[in-house]
Design a protein around this motif. Structure first.
Motif, short mmCIF file in Angstrom:
data_model
loop_
_atom_site.label_atom_id
_atom_site.label_comp_id
_atom_site.label_asym_id
_atom_site.label_seq_id
_atom_site.Cartn_x
_atom_site.Cartn_y
_atom_site.Cartn_z
N CYS A 47 -78.58 -45.15 -31.76
CA CYS A 47 -79.24 -45.06 -30.27
C CYS A 47 -80.30 -44.16 -30.46
O CYS A 47 -79.88 -42.79 -31.02
CB CYS A 47 -78.14 -44.61 -29.43
SG CYS A 47 -78.83 -44.05 -27.92
N GLY A 49 -81.55 -42.03 -28.34
CA GLY A 49 -81.19 -41.06 -27.46
C GLY A 49 -80.11 -40.04 -27.63
O GLY A 49 -80.60 -38.73 -27.52
N CYS A 50 -79.11 -40.34 -28.81
CA CYS A 50 -78.11 -39.50 -29.09
C CYS A 50 -77.90 -39.43 -30.54
O CYS A 50 -76.83 -38.72 -31.03
CB CYS A 50 -76.81 -39.54 -28.12
SG CYS A 50 -76.19 -41.10 -28.60
N CYS A 60 -77.73 -46.25 -25.62
CA CYS A 60 -76.11 -46.55 -25.56
C CYS A 60 -75.49 -46.03 -24.17
O CYS A 60 -76.33 -45.39 -23.34
CB CYS A 60 -75.41 -45.50 -26.76
SG CYS A 60 -75.32 -43.79 -26.39
N CYS A 63 -75.96 -42.51 -23.05
CA CYS A 63 -77.34 -41.98 -22.89
C CYS A 63 -77.66 -42.54 -21.47
O CYS A 63 -78.34 -41.84 -20.79
CB CYS A 63 -78.14 -42.49 -23.97
SG CYS A 63 -78.07 -41.27 -25.34
ZN LIG Z 1 -77.12 -42.60 -27.04
#
Ligand SMILES: [Zn+2]
Ligand SMILES: [Zn+2]
Length: 230
Positions: A47, A49-50, A60, A63
């Motif tokens: 992911c 984002g993270c 995900c 996020c």
């Molecule tokens: Zn994420």
């Protein structure tokens, strides 16, 4: 180094001075094949984002939840390894048994990653530990893991002790109040700055997003994160 740092089994390839000048990570040189292969690097399928492992259309669920809280931007965290059993055991030995020497396993790799990804103009800011943890453990494991880069310790912990995060249930963790603050003398130099938060483990993101909030309030322009595990 003839024995594996983690399991103490005999290693076949001896530690060499050539390694010191090589680009190999500590984990290659100091661990046996078996222990080494137990750690899983996180590479492409994550992911964005993270850093969580997997294939996601957007971000995900973790996020997406952070975005729903109204934050303007995700931390785009990158973690080097999956938080699996081997990593869990490593942290138990490193953090809770107080074996500070174990920071040596990943610090070179982490420093290299930071320097490659965040070349210029970024401040590396560690997540602090509480005063109680610092006294009990005698070290901040995050500063140990990232000791090969220049750290700017601008965030401090307002609370003296906290319930050990690892013992809290997920929901309780997400609801913890803001534990951080920034010293007043650091406020001015953070305005307009670019910061990479560094931490040991990204679990729910709660700690890192608390840190992000105090940095944002201090006027930091861009905030990213890097952790050893996710
Ligand atoms: Zn994420
Ligand atoms: Zn081993």
């Amino acid at each position: 180094m003839k024995c594996c740092l983690l399991c103490q089994r005999r290693k076949y390839e001896p530690f060499s001075f050539a390694w010191l000048f090589s680009l190999q990570s500590e984990s290659d040189a100091l661990l046996c094949q078996l222990c080494q292969s137990a750690f899983t690097p996180l590479k492409e399928k994550i992911c964005t984002g993270c850093g969580r492992e997997g294939t996601y259309v957007n971000y995900c669920t973790d996020c997406q939840r952070w975005l729903q809280t109204g934050i303007s931007e995700l931390l785009y965290n990158r973690a080097l390894y999956r938080y699996n059993d081997a990593m869990k055991k490593y942290f138990e030995q490193f953090k809770f048994a107080g074996d500070y020497y174990l920071r040596i396993l990943f610090k070179r790799e982490l420093a290299r990653f930071l320097r490659q990804r965040y070349r210029q103009g970024w401040l590396f800011v560690p997540i602090p530990v509480t005063a109680e943890t610092a006294t009990k453990r005698c070290f901040n494991q995050v500063e140990g893991l990232f000791e090969n880069v220049t750290l700017h310790k601008v965030i401090y912990s307002k609370i003296k002790s906290k319930k050990q995060q690892s013992l809290l249930k997920r929901r309780a963790r997400l609801q913890t109040p803001q534990p951080f603050a920034i010293t007043s003398q650091d406020q001015s130099r953070l305005s307009g700055a670019k910061v990479v938060l560094v931490d040991d483990i990204y679990t729910t993101g709660r700690t890192l997003y608390h840190a992000r909030a105090v940095l944002k309030a201090a006027g930091v322009a861009q905030i990213r994160a890097v952790t050893l595990a996710r």
